[in-house]
Design a protein around this motif. Sequence first.
Motif, PDB file in Angstrom:
ATOM      1  N   VAL A  87      24.807  40.091  36.209  1.00  0.00           N
ATOM      2  CA  VAL A  87      23.785  41.132  36.057  1.00  0.00           C
ATOM      3  C   VAL A  87      24.307  42.267  35.172  1.00  0.00           C
ATOM      4  CG1 VAL A  87      22.386  42.844  37.293  1.00  0.00           C
ATOM      5  CG2 VAL A  87      22.615  40.529  38.194  1.00  0.00           C
ATOM      6  N   LEU A  88      25.558  42.649  35.340  1.00  0.00           N
ATOM      7  CA  LEU A  88      26.125  43.690  34.476  1.00  0.00           C
ATOM      8  C   LEU A  88      26.108  43.248  33.016  1.00  0.00           C
ATOM      9  CD1 LEU A  88      29.100  44.851  36.712  1.00  0.00           C
ATOM     10  CD2 LEU A  88      27.068  46.198  36.119  1.00  0.00           C
ATOM     11  N   GLY A  89      26.397  41.984  32.776  1.00  0.00           N
ATOM     12  CA  GLY A  89      26.324  41.464  31.413  1.00  0.00           C
ATOM     13  C   GLY A  89      24.905  41.538  30.869  1.00  0.00           C
ATOM     14  N   ALA A  90      23.933  41.184  31.702  1.00  0.00           N
ATOM     15  CA  ALA A  90      22.532  41.248  31.277  1.00  0.00           C
ATOM     16  C   ALA A  90      22.121  42.688  30.969  1.00  0.00           C
ATOM     17  CB  ALA A  90      21.624  40.661  32.350  1.00  0.00           C
ATOM     18  N   LEU A  91      22.747  43.635  31.654  1.00  0.00           N
ATOM     19  CA  LEU A  91      22.488  45.053  31.405  1.00  0.00           C
ATOM     20  C   LEU A  91      23.359  45.605  30.274  1.00  0.00           C
ATOM     21  CD1 LEU A  91      22.187  46.251  35.116  1.00  0.00           C
ATOM     22  CD2 LEU A  91      20.340  46.150  33.416  1.00  0.00           C
ATOM     23  N   GLN A 144      26.537  45.953  30.150  1.00  0.00           N
ATOM     24  CA  GLN A 144      27.674  46.732  30.637  1.00  0.00           C
ATOM     25  C   GLN A 144      28.886  45.789  30.633  1.00  0.00           C
ATOM     26  OE1 GLN A 144      26.582  48.618  34.371  1.00  0.00           O
ATOM     27  NE2 GLN A 144      24.591  49.213  33.544  1.00  0.00           N
ATOM     28  N   HIS A 145      29.309  45.419  29.429  1.00  0.00           N
ATOM     29  CA  HIS A 145      30.275  44.342  29.259  1.00  0.00           C
ATOM     30  C   HIS A 145      31.674  44.677  29.757  1.00  0.00           C
ATOM     31  CE1 HIS A 145      27.168  42.168  27.214  1.00  0.00           C
ATOM     32  NE2 HIS A 145      27.013  43.157  26.353  1.00  0.00           N
ATOM     33  N   ASP A 146      32.122  45.913  29.568  1.00  0.00           N
ATOM     34  CA  ASP A 146      33.454  46.280  30.078  1.00  0.00           C
ATOM     35  C   ASP A 146      33.515  46.123  31.591  1.00  0.00           C
ATOM     36  OD1 ASP A 146      34.774  46.960  27.665  1.00  0.00           O
ATOM     37  OD2 ASP A 146      33.790  48.915  27.646  1.00  0.00           O
ATOM     38  N   GLU A 147      32.482  46.586  32.254  1.00  0.00           N
ATOM     39  CA  GLU A 147      32.452  46.483  33.710  1.00  0.00           C
ATOM     40  C   GLU A 147      32.297  45.030  34.153  1.00  0.00           C
ATOM     41  OE1 GLU A 147      30.617  48.729  37.593  1.00  0.00           O
ATOM     42  OE2 GLU A 147      29.819  49.246  35.621  1.00  0.00           O
ATOM     43  N   ALA A 148      31.485  44.257  33.414  1.00  0.00           N
ATOM     44  CA  ALA A 148      31.319  42.834  33.747  1.00  0.00           C
ATOM     45  C   ALA A 148      32.664  42.126  33.646  1.00  0.00           C
ATOM     46  CB  ALA A 148      30.299  42.179  32.821  1.00  0.00           C
ATOM     47  N   ALA A 149      33.437  42.419  32.599  1.00  0.00           N
ATOM     48  CA  ALA A 149      34.758  41.795  32.434  1.00  0.00           C
ATOM     49  C   ALA A 149      35.662  42.156  33.610  1.00  0.00           C
ATOM     50  CB  ALA A 149      35.387  42.218  31.112  1.00  0.00           C
ATOM     51  N   SER A 150      35.617  43.403  34.027  1.00  0.00           N
ATOM     52  CA  SER A 150      36.428  43.842  35.164  1.00  0.00           C
ATOM     53  C   SER A 150      36.040  43.089  36.431  1.00  0.00           C
ATOM     54  CB  SER A 150      36.257  45.347  35.362  1.00  0.00           C
ATOM     55  OG  SER A 150      36.925  45.775  36.519  1.00  0.00           O
ATOM     56  N   VAL A 151      34.756  42.911  36.651  1.00  0.00           N
ATOM     57  CA  VAL A 151      34.283  42.211  37.845  1.00  0.00           C
ATOM     58  C   VAL A 151      34.689  40.739  37.794  1.00  0.00           C
ATOM     59  CG1 VAL A 151      32.194  41.446  39.044  1.00  0.00           C
ATOM     60  CG2 VAL A 151      32.417  43.832  38.327  1.00  0.00           C
ATOM     61  N   TYR A 152      34.552  40.109  36.625  1.00  0.00           N
ATOM     62  CA  TYR A 152      34.969  38.707  36.508  1.00  0.00           C
ATOM     63  C   TYR A 152      36.467  38.559  36.800  1.00  0.00           C
ATOM     64  CZ  TYR A 152      30.486  37.425  34.381  1.00  0.00           C
ATOM     65  OH  TYR A 152      29.157  37.179  34.145  1.00  0.00           O
ATOM     66  N   ARG A 153      37.250  39.541  36.384  1.00  0.00           N
ATOM     67  CA  ARG A 153      38.692  39.495  36.685  1.00  0.00           C
ATOM     68  C   ARG A 153      38.928  39.593  38.199  1.00  0.00           C
ATOM     69  NH1 ARG A 153      39.021  42.520  31.539  1.00  0.00           N
ATOM     70  NH2 ARG A 153      40.150  41.185  30.072  1.00  0.00           N
ATOM     71  N   GLN A 154      38.095  40.355  38.883  1.00  0.00           N
ATOM     72  CA  GLN A 154      38.206  40.436  40.346  1.00  0.00           C
ATOM     73  C   GLN A 154      37.908  39.080  40.984  1.00  0.00           C
ATOM     74  OE1 GLN A 154      36.105  43.790  42.192  1.00  0.00           O
ATOM     75  NE2 GLN A 154      36.197  44.838  40.224  1.00  0.00           N
ATOM     76  N   VAL A 155      36.909  38.382  40.459  1.00  0.00           N
ATOM     77  CA  VAL A 155      36.599  37.044  40.975  1.00  0.00           C
ATOM     78  C   VAL A 155      37.809  36.140  40.788  1.00  0.00           C
ATOM     79  CG1 VAL A 155      35.154  34.986  40.751  1.00  0.00           C
ATOM     80  CG2 VAL A 155      34.124  37.256  40.501  1.00  0.00           C
ATOM     81  N   LEU A 156      38.406  36.193  39.594  1.00  0.00           N
ATOM     82  CA  LEU A 156      39.539  35.316  39.300  1.00  0.00           C
ATOM     83  C   LEU A 156      40.768  35.659  40.139  1.00  0.00           C
ATOM     84  CD1 LEU A 156      39.058  34.937  35.461  1.00  0.00           C
ATOM     85  CD2 LEU A 156      38.590  33.227  37.248  1.00  0.00           C
ATOM     86  N   ALA A 157      40.884  36.903  40.574  1.00  0.00           N
ATOM     87  CA  ALA A 157      41.977  37.265  41.473  1.00  0.00           C
ATOM     88  C   ALA A 157      41.804  36.574  42.826  1.00  0.00           C
ATOM     89  CB  ALA A 157      42.034  38.783  41.655  1.00  0.00           C
ATOM     90  N   ILE A 158      40.542  36.302  43.202  1.00  0.00           N
ATOM     91  CA  ILE A 158      40.241  35.629  44.471  1.00  0.00           C
ATOM     92  C   ILE A 158      40.209  34.116  44.282  1.00  0.00           C
ATOM     93  CG2 ILE A 158      38.499  35.348  46.282  1.00  0.00           C
ATOM     94  CD1 ILE A 158      37.504  38.212  45.451  1.00  0.00           C
ATOM     95  N   ALA A 159      39.602  33.681  43.180  1.00  0.00           N
ATOM     96  CA  ALA A 159      39.389  32.245  42.913  1.00  0.00           C
ATOM     97  C   ALA A 159      39.804  31.954  41.473  1.00  0.00           C
ATOM     98  CB  ALA A 159      37.919  31.886  43.138  1.00  0.00           C
ATOM     99  N   PRO A 160      41.110  31.823  41.219  1.00  0.00           N
ATOM    100  CA  PRO A 160      41.606  31.730  39.841  1.00  0.00           C
ATOM    101  C   PRO A 160      41.146  30.502  39.059  1.00  0.00           C
ATOM    102  CG  PRO A 160      43.404  31.517  41.432  1.00  0.00           C
ATOM    103  CD  PRO A 160      42.175  31.829  42.205  1.00  0.00           C
ATOM    104  N   LEU A 214      35.593  31.855  34.508  1.00  0.00           N
ATOM    105  CA  LEU A 214      36.441  31.813  33.310  1.00  0.00           C
ATOM    106  C   LEU A 214      35.583  31.760  32.053  1.00  0.00           C
ATOM    107  CD1 LEU A 214      39.110  29.320  34.661  1.00  0.00           C
ATOM    108  CD2 LEU A 214      39.607  31.636  33.814  1.00  0.00           C
ATOM    109  N   ASN A 215      34.556  30.933  32.072  1.00  0.00           N
ATOM    110  CA  ASN A 215      33.673  30.806  30.923  1.00  0.00           C
ATOM    111  C   ASN A 215      32.914  32.106  30.660  1.00  0.00           C
ATOM    112  OD1 ASN A 215      32.575  29.091  28.821  1.00  0.00           O
ATOM    113  ND2 ASN A 215      30.660  29.253  29.951  1.00  0.00           N
ATOM    114  N   ASN A 216      32.389  32.714  31.724  1.00  0.00           N
ATOM    115  CA  ASN A 216      31.646  33.965  31.549  1.00  0.00           C
ATOM    116  C   ASN A 216      32.553  35.103  31.097  1.00  0.00           C
ATOM    117  OD1 ASN A 216      29.450  32.526  32.404  1.00  0.00           O
ATOM    118  ND2 ASN A 216      28.929  33.882  34.086  1.00  0.00           N
ATOM    119  N   LEU A 217      33.772  35.143  31.623  1.00  0.00           N
ATOM    120  CA  LEU A 217      34.716  36.158  31.158  1.00  0.00           C
ATOM    121  C   LEU A 217      35.005  35.941  29.683  1.00  0.00           C
ATOM    122  CD1 LEU A 217      36.574  38.562  31.520  1.00  0.00           C
ATOM    123  CD2 LEU A 217      38.320  36.994  32.421  1.00  0.00           C
ATOM    124  N   GLY A 218      35.189  34.697  29.281  1.00  0.00           N
ATOM    125  CA  GLY A 218      35.406  34.408  27.865  1.00  0.00           C
ATOM    126  C   GLY A 218      34.247  34.889  27.006  1.00  0.00           C
ATOM    127  N   ALA A 219      33.031  34.628  27.440  1.00  0.00           N
ATOM    128  CA  ALA A 219      31.860  35.072  26.686  1.00  0.00           C
ATOM    129  C   ALA A 219      31.783  36.593  26.624  1.00  0.00           C
ATOM    130  CB  ALA A 219      30.594  34.495  27.310  1.00  0.00           C
TER     131      ALA A 219
END
Length: 186
Positions: free
Chosen positions: A107-111, A113-129, A135-140
Amino acid sequence: FRSLQAHQAGQLDEAARLYGQVLAANPSHADSLNLLGAIALAQGDAKAAIDRIGQAVALDAANPVYRYNLGVSLAAAGELEEAVKAYRQAIAHQPAYPDALYNLGIVLGALEQHDEAASVYRQVLAIAPTHVNTLNNLGATLTTLSEMDEAALCYREALAQNPQSADAHYNLAKLLQEQGKPEEAV
């Protein structure tokens, strides 16, 4: 119990009928409201889902699943700012909630807010690497932020986790082509 069995078996009309019976006996049964909302969303009625799940949230504001389901329903209805709030509330009650974090990133990406979206995706990867979609969405997202080398690493890691990921193959090929590496892109 039978209502949940019917729901899990995909018998949505029967499950809705049974949840309705529970609510007739106990109008403040938050689980039944939440699950009726999930059925409404599955049947394409995001507004009814928002209403029912909103009622469940009103009854049990600390339940992260209700907040998450409300976020999903709000996003489906195009109410992205409200979806962000619902996902954040779910995460406030359960910080290590990868699905809520992942959807928040979308949703942040759709809005935009890419910097924040990247930060959130990194949080996901900290839980589920190894979460390939993250990984794909963070890359995009990193590609949008012109962080091409890190984006390529994300796509490559997604492919290491799932060599069949068409999205990761496509995104990596597109990135390599943009970087002037047509042979690698092919």
